[in-house]
Motif scaffolding. Structure first.
Motif, PDB file in Angstrom:
ATOM      1  N   LEU A 118      27.056   7.878  45.724  1.00 38.38           N
ATOM      2  CA  LEU A 118      27.239   8.089  44.408  1.00 38.38           C
ATOM      3  C   LEU A 118      28.135   7.189  43.564  1.00 38.38           C
ATOM      4  CD1 LEU A 118      26.686  11.854  43.647  1.00 38.38           C
ATOM      5  CD2 LEU A 118      25.126  10.040  43.220  1.00 38.38           C
ATOM      6  N   ALA A 119      29.271   7.134  44.173  1.00 42.50           N
ATOM      7  CA  ALA A 119      30.209   6.129  43.465  1.00 42.50           C
ATOM      8  C   ALA A 119      29.875   4.667  43.588  1.00 42.50           C
ATOM      9  CB  ALA A 119      31.503   6.218  44.097  1.00 42.50           C
ATOM     10  N   ALA A 120      28.997   4.359  44.805  1.00 37.43           N
ATOM     11  CA  ALA A 120      28.869   2.994  45.016  1.00 37.43           C
ATOM     12  C   ALA A 120      27.543   2.637  44.034  1.00 37.43           C
ATOM     13  CB  ALA A 120      28.435   2.758  46.345  1.00 37.43           C
ATOM     14  N   CYS A 121      26.750   3.588  43.912  1.00 34.14           N
ATOM     15  CA  CYS A 121      25.612   3.207  43.297  1.00 34.14           C
ATOM     16  C   CYS A 121      25.879   3.297  41.664  1.00 34.14           C
ATOM     17  CB  CYS A 121      24.401   4.501  43.394  1.00 34.14           C
ATOM     18  SG  CYS A 121      23.786   4.190  44.731  1.00 34.14           S
ATOM     19  N   GLU A 122      26.761   4.095  41.212  1.00 33.48           N
ATOM     20  CA  GLU A 122      27.263   4.235  39.643  1.00 33.48           C
ATOM     21  C   GLU A 122      27.527   2.580  39.384  1.00 33.48           C
ATOM     22  OE1 GLU A 122      27.158   6.160  37.141  1.00 33.48           O
ATOM     23  OE2 GLU A 122      27.110   8.149  38.009  1.00 33.48           O
ATOM     24  N   GLY A 123      28.272   2.136  40.235  1.00 33.94           N
ATOM     25  CA  GLY A 123      28.589   0.902  39.688  1.00 33.94           C
ATOM     26  C   GLY A 123      27.808  -0.565  40.198  1.00 33.94           C
ATOM     27  N   VAL A 124      26.706  -0.186  40.426  1.00 35.09           N
ATOM     28  CA  VAL A 124      25.764  -1.576  40.941  1.00 35.09           C
ATOM     29  C   VAL A 124      25.515  -2.304  39.997  1.00 35.09           C
ATOM     30  CG1 VAL A 124      23.569  -1.959  41.817  1.00 35.09           C
ATOM     31  CG2 VAL A 124      24.746  -0.175  42.984  1.00 35.09           C
ATOM     32  N   VAL A 125      25.833  -3.544  40.518  1.00 33.40           N
ATOM     33  CA  VAL A 125      25.389  -4.575  39.437  1.00 33.40           C
ATOM     34  C   VAL A 125      24.520  -5.473  40.226  1.00 33.40           C
ATOM     35  CG1 VAL A 125      27.084  -4.897  37.662  1.00 33.40           C
ATOM     36  CG2 VAL A 125      27.641  -5.980  39.928  1.00 33.40           C
ATOM     37  N   PRO A 141      21.083  11.177  34.722  1.00 34.25           N
ATOM     38  CA  PRO A 141      22.449  11.122  35.430  1.00 34.25           C
ATOM     39  C   PRO A 141      22.129  10.964  36.876  1.00 34.25           C
ATOM     40  CG  PRO A 141      22.642  12.879  34.174  1.00 34.25           C
ATOM     41  CD  PRO A 141      21.515  12.573  34.120  1.00 34.25           C
ATOM     42  N   LEU A 142      22.682  10.153  37.563  1.00 35.86           N
ATOM     43  CA  LEU A 142      22.551  10.060  39.040  1.00 35.86           C
ATOM     44  C   LEU A 142      22.936  11.222  39.544  1.00 35.86           C
ATOM     45  CD1 LEU A 142      22.066   7.061  40.367  1.00 35.86           C
ATOM     46  CD2 LEU A 142      24.473   6.750  40.822  1.00 35.86           C
ATOM     47  N   HIS A 143      22.377  11.543  40.718  1.00 38.02           N
ATOM     48  CA  HIS A 143      22.619  12.888  41.579  1.00 38.02           C
ATOM     49  C   HIS A 143      22.248  12.576  42.852  1.00 38.02           C
ATOM     50  CE1 HIS A 143      19.114  14.387  40.090  1.00 38.02           C
ATOM     51  NE2 HIS A 143      18.841  14.918  41.139  1.00 38.02           N
ATOM     52  N   ALA A 144      22.800  13.315  43.622  1.00 40.74           N
ATOM     53  CA  ALA A 144      22.626  13.321  45.297  1.00 40.74           C
ATOM     54  C   ALA A 144      21.931  14.670  45.612  1.00 40.74           C
ATOM     55  CB  ALA A 144      23.687  13.025  45.875  1.00 40.74           C
ATOM     56  N   GLN A 145      20.923  14.539  46.476  1.00 42.12           N
ATOM     57  CA  GLN A 145      20.407  15.849  47.268  1.00 42.12           C
ATOM     58  C   GLN A 145      20.123  15.594  48.633  1.00 42.12           C
ATOM     59  OE1 GLN A 145      16.474  15.717  45.023  1.00 42.12           O
ATOM     60  NE2 GLN A 145      16.692  17.855  44.280  1.00 42.12           N
ATOM     61  N   MET A 190      22.807  -4.396  34.780  1.00 40.34           N
ATOM     62  CA  MET A 190      22.451  -3.169  34.866  1.00 40.34           C
ATOM     63  C   MET A 190      23.555  -2.271  34.651  1.00 40.34           C
ATOM     64  SD  MET A 190      19.263  -2.480  35.789  1.00 40.34           S
ATOM     65  CE  MET A 190      19.203  -4.134  36.400  1.00 40.34           C
ATOM     66  N   THR A 191      23.413  -1.485  33.762  1.00 35.23           N
ATOM     67  CA  THR A 191      24.700  -0.674  33.578  1.00 35.23           C
ATOM     68  C   THR A 191      24.153   1.090  33.910  1.00 35.23           C
ATOM     69  OG1 THR A 191      24.036  -0.111  31.445  1.00 35.23           O
ATOM     70  CG2 THR A 191      25.653  -1.890  31.614  1.00 35.23           C
ATOM     71  N   PRO A 192      24.902   1.822  34.380  1.00 33.89           N
ATOM     72  CA  PRO A 192      24.702   3.319  34.554  1.00 33.89           C
ATOM     73  C   PRO A 192      24.014   3.857  33.460  1.00 33.89           C
ATOM     74  CG  PRO A 192      26.884   2.956  35.351  1.00 33.89           C
ATOM     75  CD  PRO A 192      26.349   1.629  34.749  1.00 33.89           C
ATOM     76  N   SER A 193      24.079   3.356  32.239  1.00 31.36           N
ATOM     77  CA  SER A 193      23.613   4.164  31.084  1.00 31.36           C
ATOM     78  C   SER A 193      22.211   4.016  30.895  1.00 31.36           C
ATOM     79  CB  SER A 193      24.547   3.911  29.598  1.00 31.36           C
ATOM     80  OG  SER A 193      24.256   2.329  29.562  1.00 31.36           O
ATOM     81  N   SER A 194      21.678   3.044  31.699  1.00 27.70           N
ATOM     82  CA  SER A 194      20.212   2.651  31.270  1.00 27.70           C
ATOM     83  C   SER A 194      19.296   3.488  32.310  1.00 27.70           C
ATOM     84  CB  SER A 194      19.884   1.191  31.885  1.00 27.70           C
ATOM     85  OG  SER A 194      20.317   0.737  32.972  1.00 27.70           O
ATOM     86  N   HIS A 195      20.204   4.559  33.019  1.00 31.26           N
ATOM     87  CA  HIS A 195      19.456   5.487  34.010  1.00 31.26           C
ATOM     88  C   HIS A 195      18.773   6.450  33.023  1.00 31.26           C
ATOM     89  CE1 HIS A 195      22.397   4.260  37.169  1.00 31.26           C
ATOM     90  NE2 HIS A 195      21.447   3.647  37.572  1.00 31.26           N
ATOM     91  N   SER A 196      17.643   6.979  33.325  1.00 32.70           N
ATOM     92  CA  SER A 196      16.741   7.841  32.427  1.00 32.70           C
ATOM     93  C   SER A 196      17.377   9.295  32.674  1.00 32.70           C
ATOM     94  CB  SER A 196      15.444   7.756  32.629  1.00 32.70           C
ATOM     95  OG  SER A 196      15.156   7.863  33.909  1.00 32.70           O
TER      96      SER A 196
END
Lengths: 313, 221
Positions: free
Chosen positions: B80-87, B9-13, B1-7
Motif C-alpha cells: 500500500l505504501a509503495a502504491c500510494e506514491g507511484v509515479v 482510497p487505496l486498500h488491500a484485501q 499521477m497522484t493518489p488523489s486521482s483515485h476514485s
C-alpha cells in the motif's frame, strides 16, 4: 527411467506449479494436492518441488528401470511393488525391473507416486508441471500413455531407510467434513442470509469437476450482482456464477475471471477438497486470514518434520 | 499521477493465504487501468522480497507472495505504501500493433445480431471498425482483454459458460473482445475464428500480446 506399462485413465507429471508467469495468464497449476505431492517427495528424500506422478480414475502399472526409492500418497490405493503390498506414505525400495501395480484407488481422488531423483522432464516457464489445457509442460504437455518412458533425475545423496513412514498426524485430515475459508474479495456483496446459506449447508462435489474447478451442488446463493470487471483469481477461490451454485477454483484456475468471489479456501485445507470425489460433500467454515496463514505454516512445518525424519531415518 | 486521482482510497484485501489485491477504485476507467499498470510496473521494478507475481486487472492489482516468509499484514502495508506514491517512473514498454485475421463464422453471430438488433454484416463491420487496446493479459495463457468494443455490440456474458470454446475463437462480452488462445470453458459470445497463435511457451515472450499493445482485426473468408 520408469516405463508406464499400463496407464491409468489419468496420469500426468506434476509438482508445486508455476509461480512466476501469472501475469501472462499462466495458472499456477501443479499438483491438485500440494501437500501430498510434497510429502511423497519428502519421504523418498527429494526436494519438495521435485516432479512426481499424479494419478487418478483407476488402476495401472509402472516399471522402474533402475533401483529407486518410491512412495505413494494422497488418495488411498491398493498397490503392490514386485508383488508385495506397499503401505501409503512409506519409503519402499524398488529394484531395477520391479513393477508397481495400483489395483484401484479406494478413497480420495489423486494419488501421487514419488521416485527418488524426481521425474526429469524439461522445466518450462519455471516448472516441470503439466498444463493440459495449454498442451505444455510435463511430458510432451499431455497425459501419459502405456509405453511412455520417463527419465529420472539424479538420486539424492542421502537415502531414507526402507520402510520409513510418515505419521498420520503429520498429514491433512482428509476425512474432515469441514473446509475452512476466509472472506473473498467480493464477500461484501453477499448479505447475512447468503453467508448463512454458504456456511450452514452441505455442498456436494458435482460430476462437473476437474483440475480447473469443482462445481458444487447445494442451496443456491442468490446472486443479482451481474458481471463484475475481471479480477485476479487463485486456486481455492469460490466464485458464485449466475446460477448461484458455487464453483471452487482448483489448481488450473484461470488467473483472471469475472464471477464474484464469496470466499477463498484456506490453503492448508485445499487438499481436503481436492481429494473429494463427485457425490461426496463438504461444509465451509469461516476463519480469519491470520488463522488461515497460521494453519498453512503448521502444514509447512509438518512437511519439514517429514523431510527431517526421512533424512535421519 | 497522484493518489488523489483515485476514485476511492487505496486498500488491500486478501485473496486467500498467498495473494493480496490492492484495490485502486470501484469504477472501471482508462485512467484507473493506467494507474494500475503503472503501479504494477513500479512493483516489478522494486523487486519486493517474497513477491512471486504481480497481476494487474481493471480495479485492482493482485500480488502473489510467499506467505511462509511474510504475513498478509506485513506485505499489504508495504505494498500500500509503495502504491500510494507511484509515479510513472518505470517506463511502459513500447506498444506494438498486431493484425489478426478473422473468419467471421462464429456460432453466436446470429444471437449477437438478434440481441443487438443489428444485421450480421453490421455486427461484423462494427467489430472490424475500430482498433483495440490490450487492457489486460489473463484468464488463460496469452488471453488478452481487448477494449473497447463498439457500445452497440456490448452484451453481458452467457449465464452458463460453454464447457469448451475452441482455440482461435474470437469472442465478445461486455465492453471487451478477445481471442481464445487454447481450448477452454468460456462464457463469451463467439463471433469468429483466427489461426493466429496467441501463446507459445517456447517463444520469447510466450504471449503474442502485451498490455498496451494495439490489435486490428482483419476479415478473411
Amino acid at each position: 527411467m520408469i516405463t508406464i506399462t499400463r496407464s491409468p485413465p489419468y496420469l500426468t507429471v506434476q509438482n508445486g506449479g508455476r509461480r512466476n508467469s501469472r501475469s501472462l495468464g499462466v495458472p499456477r497449476g501443479g499438483a491438485m494436492d500440494l501437500f501430498a505431492v510434497r510429502a511423497v517427495n519428502a519421504i523418498v528424500g527429494n526436494s519438495l518441488e521435485a516432479a512426481a506422478l499424479e494419478w487418478a480414475l483407476g488402476g495401472g502399472a509402472v516399471r522402474f528401470e533402475r533401483d529407486c526409492v518410491v512412495a505413494i500418497g494422497g488418495a488411498t490405493a491398493r498397490a503392490t511393488l514386485a508383488g508385495r503390498i506397499i503401505p501409503p506414505c512409506t519409503a519402499s525400495y524398488a529394484r531395477a525391473g520391479d513393477e508397481l501395480i495400483v489395483d484401484q484407488l479406494t478413497s480420495g481422488r489423486f494419488l501421487y507416486l514419488g521416485c527418488d531423483g524426481g521425474i526429469d522432464v524439461p522445466i518450462l516457464l519455471g516448472s516441470r508441471c503439466t498444463y493440459l489445457p495449454g498442451h505444455f509442460g510435463g511430458f510432451e504437455g499431455r497425459t501419459l500413455r502405456s509405453g511412455d518412458t520417463l527419465k529420472l533425475g539424479e538420486r539424492p545423496f542421502a537415502r531414507p531407510a526402507e520402510g520409513f513412514h510418515s505419521a498420520a498426524d503429520l498429514m491433512p485430515r482428509y476425512d474432515s467434513e469441514i473446509v475452512h475459508v476466509i472472506r473473498g474479495t467480493r464477500a461484501d456483496l453477499f448479505d447475512e442470509s447468503d453467508w448463512r446459506t454458504f456456511t450452514e449447508s452441505d455442498y456436494k462435489i458435482s460430476m462437473a469437476s476437474d483440475r480447473t474447478g469443482y462445481k458444487l451442488e447445494g442451496p443456491v446463493i442468490k446472486n443479482s450482482l451481474g458481471n463484475l470487471p475481471s479480477e485476479a483469481g487463485c486456486p481455492g477461490a469460490i466464485q458464485i456464477p449466475g446460477d448461484g451454485l458455487p464453483i471452487a477454483l482448483m489448481a488450473d484456475a484461470p488467473t483472471i475471471g469475472g464471477y464474484p468471489k464469496i470466499a477463498v479456501i484456506s490453503e492448508a485445507d485445499l487438499p481436503i477438497l481436492a481429494q473429494r470425489r463427485p457425490g461426496e460433500s463438504i461444509r465451509f467454515q469461516l476463519i480469519t486470514i491470520e488463522q488461515s496463514q497460521r494453519a498453512l505454516k503448521r502444514r509447512a512445518s509438518d512437511m519439514q518434520t517429514i523431510s527431517q525424519l526421512a533424512s535421519r531415518s | 499521477m497522484t493518489p488523489s486521482s483515485h476514485s476511492s482510497p487505496l486498500h488491500a484485501q486478501p485473496l486467500g493465504d498467498s495473494a493480496v489485491a490492492i484495490v485502486f477504485g470501484t469504477e472501471r476507467s482508462a485512467q484507473l487501468l493506467h494507474e494500475i499498470h503503472s503501479a504494477a510496473r513500479a512493483l516489478e521494478a522494486a523487486r519486493f522480497p517474497h513477491v512471486e507475481d504481480v497481476v494487474p486487472a481493471y480495479l485492482a492489482l493482485t500480488v502473489f507472495y510467499d506467505s511462509l516468509r511474510i504475513s498478509y499484514r506485513e506485505i499489504s502495508a508495504g505494498l500500500l505504501a509503495a502504491c500510494e506514491g507511484v509515479v510513472d517512473f518505470a517506463k511502459a514498454p513500447t506498444p506494438r500493433t498486431h493484425r489478426i485475421p478473422v473468419r467471421y463464422d462464429g456460432p453466436d453471430l446470429d444471437f449477437i445480431a438478434s440481441s443487438t438488433g443489428l444485421a450480421v454484416d453490421d455486427v461484423v463491420a462494427r467489430h472490424l471498425g475500430r482498433s483495440y487496446t490490450v487492457d489486460l493479459l489473463g484468464f488463460v495463457p496469452g488471453f488478452g482483454y481487448l477494449g473497447e468494443l463498439d457500445p452497440a455490440l456490448q452484451l453481458p456474458r452467457r449465464d452458463q459458460p460453454r464447457p469448451r470454446v475452441t482455440a482461435g475463437s474470437v469472442a465478445i462480452a461486455a465492453a471487451q473482445t478477445a481471442v481464445y488462445p487454447l481450448d477452454t470453458p468460456g462464457g463469451w459470445h463467439i463471433i469468429g475464428s483466427t489461426s493466429t497463435v496467441m501463446f507459445d511457451p517456447a517463444r520469447n515472450p510466450p504471449a503474442l500480446l502485451a498490455p498496451g499493445d494495439t490489435v486490428q482485426f482483419e476479415r478473411v473468408q
